[in-house]
Scaffold this active site. Structure first.
Site, PDB file in Angstrom:
ATOM      1  N   TRP A 155       0.828  -1.216   0.000  1.00 20.55           N
ATOM      2  CA  TRP A 155       0.000   0.000   0.000  1.00 20.55           C
ATOM      3  C   TRP A 155       0.862   1.265   0.000  1.00 20.55           C
ATOM      4  CZ3 TRP A 155      -0.582  -3.978   3.565  1.00 20.55           C
ATOM      5  CH2 TRP A 155       0.142  -3.851   4.761  1.00 20.55           C
ATOM      6  N   ARG A 156       2.187   1.093   0.137  1.00 21.49           N
ATOM      7  CA  ARG A 156       3.043   2.273   0.032  1.00 21.49           C
ATOM      8  C   ARG A 156       3.398   2.575  -1.423  1.00 21.49           C
ATOM      9  NH1 ARG A 156       6.899   1.186   5.329  1.00 21.49           N
ATOM     10  NH2 ARG A 156       5.377   2.026   6.807  1.00 21.49           N
ATOM     11  N   GLU A 163      -5.364   0.783   6.089  1.00 19.56           N
ATOM     12  CA  GLU A 163      -5.431   1.295   7.459  1.00 19.56           C
ATOM     13  C   GLU A 163      -6.503   0.572   8.274  1.00 19.56           C
ATOM     14  OE1 GLU A 163      -3.369   3.079   8.976  1.00 19.56           O
ATOM     15  OE2 GLU A 163      -2.161   3.738   7.292  1.00 19.56           O
ATOM     16  N   GLN A 193      -6.182  -3.825  13.641  1.00 23.34           N
ATOM     17  CA  GLN A 193      -6.001  -4.894  14.631  1.00 23.34           C
ATOM     18  C   GLN A 193      -5.384  -6.149  14.031  1.00 23.34           C
ATOM     19  OE1 GLN A 193      -9.688  -3.759  15.293  1.00 23.34           O
ATOM     20  NE2 GLN A 193      -9.643  -3.458  17.490  1.00 23.34           N
ATOM     21  N   THR A 194      -4.646  -5.996  12.946  1.00 25.36           N
ATOM     22  CA  THR A 194      -4.001  -7.154  12.333  1.00 25.36           C
ATOM     23  C   THR A 194      -2.530  -6.823  12.091  1.00 25.36           C
ATOM     24  OG1 THR A 194      -6.084  -7.725  11.227  1.00 25.36           O
ATOM     25  CG2 THR A 194      -4.095  -8.717  10.332  1.00 25.36           C
ATOM     26  N   TYR A 211     -11.843  -9.603  14.593  1.00 26.36           N
ATOM     27  CA  TYR A 211     -12.525  -8.307  14.739  1.00 26.36           C
ATOM     28  C   TYR A 211     -13.400  -8.020  13.517  1.00 26.36           C
ATOM     29  CZ  TYR A 211      -9.156  -7.912  18.458  1.00 26.36           C
ATOM     30  OH  TYR A 211      -8.413  -8.154  19.562  1.00 26.36           O
ATOM     31  N   TYR A 222      -7.458   8.071  14.593  1.00 24.72           N
ATOM     32  CA  TYR A 222      -6.191   7.586  14.025  1.00 24.72           C
ATOM     33  C   TYR A 222      -6.329   7.341  12.524  1.00 24.72           C
ATOM     34  CZ  TYR A 222      -2.844   4.535  12.056  1.00 24.72           C
ATOM     35  OH  TYR A 222      -1.935   4.036  11.164  1.00 24.72           O
ATOM     36  N   ASP A 226      -0.845   6.524  17.289  1.00 29.23           N
ATOM     37  CA  ASP A 226      -1.167   5.117  17.541  1.00 29.23           C
ATOM     38  C   ASP A 226      -0.246   4.623  18.662  1.00 29.23           C
ATOM     39  OD1 ASP A 226       1.309   4.784  16.396  1.00 29.23           O
ATOM     40  OD2 ASP A 226       0.679   3.217  14.987  1.00 29.23           O
ATOM     41  N   CYS A 272      12.292   1.805  17.904  1.00 24.56           N
ATOM     42  CA  CYS A 272      11.887   2.130  19.280  1.00 24.56           C
ATOM     43  C   CYS A 272      10.834   1.115  19.718  1.00 24.56           C
ATOM     44  CB  CYS A 272      11.353   3.559  19.344  1.00 24.56           C
ATOM     45  SG  CYS A 272      11.200   4.180  21.027  1.00 24.56           S
ATOM     46  N   CYS A 328      18.477   2.042  20.327  1.00 21.89           N
ATOM     47  CA  CYS A 328      18.769   3.478  20.445  1.00 21.89           C
ATOM     48  C   CYS A 328      20.016   3.873  19.653  1.00 21.89           C
ATOM     49  CB  CYS A 328      18.935   3.857  21.919  1.00 21.89           C
ATOM     50  SG  CYS A 328      17.452   3.539  22.891  1.00 21.89           S
ATOM     51  N   CYS A 334      19.029   4.916  16.190  1.00 25.90           N
ATOM     52  CA  CYS A 334      17.798   5.723  16.117  1.00 25.90           C
ATOM     53  C   CYS A 334      18.107   7.137  15.614  1.00 25.90           C
ATOM     54  CB  CYS A 334      17.155   5.803  17.508  1.00 25.90           C
ATOM     55  SG  CYS A 334      15.715   6.891  17.531  1.00 25.90           S
TER      56      CYS A 334
HETATM   57  S1  SF4 Z   1      16.700   6.934  21.250  1.00 21.55           S
HETATM   58 FE1  SF4 Z   1      15.139   6.408  19.761  1.00 21.55          FE
HETATM   59  S2  SF4 Z   1      14.865   4.200  20.066  1.00 21.55           S
HETATM   60 FE2  SF4 Z   1      15.882   4.965  21.880  1.00 21.55          FE
HETATM   61  S3  SF4 Z   1      14.230   5.435  23.302  1.00 21.55           S
HETATM   62 FE3  SF4 Z   1      14.732   7.314  22.208  1.00 21.55          FE
HETATM   63  S4  SF4 Z   1      13.259   7.398  20.517  1.00 21.55           S
HETATM   64 FE4  SF4 Z   1      13.317   5.275  21.283  1.00 21.55          FE
END
Ligand code: SF4
Length: 322
Positions: A28-29, A41, A46-47, A86, A129, A147, A196, A203, A206
């Site tokens: 869908w992208r 969406e 819920q899947t 659902y 949402y 979400d 995350c 992290c 990230c």
């Molecule tokens: S650094 Fe990024 S992955 Fe780590 S807690 Fe913060 S937002 Fe989440």
């Protein structure tokens, strides 16, 4: 409390750069068709994504336009939806298709998915949402989505264990790229899904880590909510005809598994019936413990010819064998 944030260009671009490099190639992208985006969406409400792909392909092939779904019988959609759970989502999606396909003079939208958040949120099965996701992804409207993934990233980045919806929306708005709000929203949700994550967030890779106040103690955000499910005990009676087919009825549209078919359940007469076993089935807010009984009937129907919930499939398999 979270302090109000102004537009954060650094995080906005950093997030989009990461998304352009790392995003999953989901079917869908690769479309800008609002109907197909809305369909994705609703399925993903819920899947899980991996299973959602199968359902999205199956349903979008049969119903490539909103009008094609509106012209169909809801039972056909329920049959395609079988196994996704659902089922009220499917019935509301069909109702949405009918409303959107109705003439404007009669209160519909002439077969065109509305582009405004305020109109989308009025449609059956479309909450804040989904309306924000469709408005931003299909129509580039700068409205932030919230979400579970976005909630977790916001809670950690702002080191707030329980941020309010208003605060998360305000923070999400500050990350929206002016020309690509849909991608900004998808990037944030993708980050929550891939980096995350609830446990062991990555992290070190990230794109938001330089401004993350919760990094180092990430798993303590957001505050965990206690989830004590109610347990409901019910009976199910599978009556089998001489050829081995079960008696099935269509469940009431407004009840649990509405519109699907299954053996009598709930207030059934179990006297002189044979108890076969018990099944535990998890719903979102409760656990069903079903005692399964067997009886006889003069004429059953083929379970493959009607839409059936996962729970009813398990019940039938227990009595009939799979
Ligand atoms: S650094 Fe990024 S992955 Fe780590 S807690 Fe913060 S937002 Fe989440």
């Amino acid at each position: 409390m979270i302090a109000k944030t102004s537009i954060d260009h650094e995080l906005c671009f950093s997030l989009l750069d990461w998304y352009d490099r790392e995003k999953r190639d989901l079917p869908w992208r690769n479309t800008k068709d609002p109907w197909l985006i809305l369909l994705s969406e609703v399925i993903l409400q819920q899947t899980q994504v991996s299973r959602g792909i199968l359902y999205w392909k199956r349903i979008s092939e049969r119903f490539p336009t909103v009008k094609s779904m509106a012209r169909s019988d809801v039972d056909e959609l329920l049959l395609l939806w079988q196994g996704a759970g659902y089922y009220s989502r499917a019935r509301r999606l069909h109702a949405l298709a009918v409303i959107v396909s109705t003439n404007e003079a009669e209160g519909g939208y002439d077969g065109i998915i509305p582009r405004e958040y305020e109109e989308l949120v009025k449609l059956p099965g479309i909450g804040p949402y989904t309306a924000a996701a469709v408005a931003s992804i299909a129509f580039n409207t700068p409205v932030p989505v919230v979400d579970g993934n976005v909630n977790r990233v916001a809670s950690r980045l702002l080191a707030d264990p329980n941020p309010s919806l208003k605060a998360i929306r305000s923070w999400g708005q500050s990350l929206l790229h002016r020309d690509r709000p849909g991608d900004s929203n998808q990037a944030l949700m993708e980050l929550g899904a891939l980096v995350c994550k609830p446990r062991k967030p990555k992290c070190e890779s990230c794109p938001l880590s330089s401004k993350c106040s919760g990094r180092g103690n990430a798993e303590s955000f957001p505050e965990r909510k206690k989830n004590r499910k109610k347990i409901e005990y019910i009976n199910a009676l599978v009556m089998v005809d001489p050829s081995g087919l079960p008696f099935l009825t269509r469940r009431d549209d407004n009840g649990r598994f509405g519109g699907l078919w299954g053996p009598p359940m709930g207030d059934v007469d179990t006297e002189a019936k044979e108890k076969i076993g018990e099944i535990s089935h998890q719903l979102s807010h409760r656990e069903l413990r079903v005692s399964v009984w067997r009886g006889t009937c003069s004429e059953g129907i083929d379970p493959k010819s009607v839409p059936i919930s996962n729970l009813d499939s398990k019940i039938l398999a227990m009595v009939l064998g799979s």
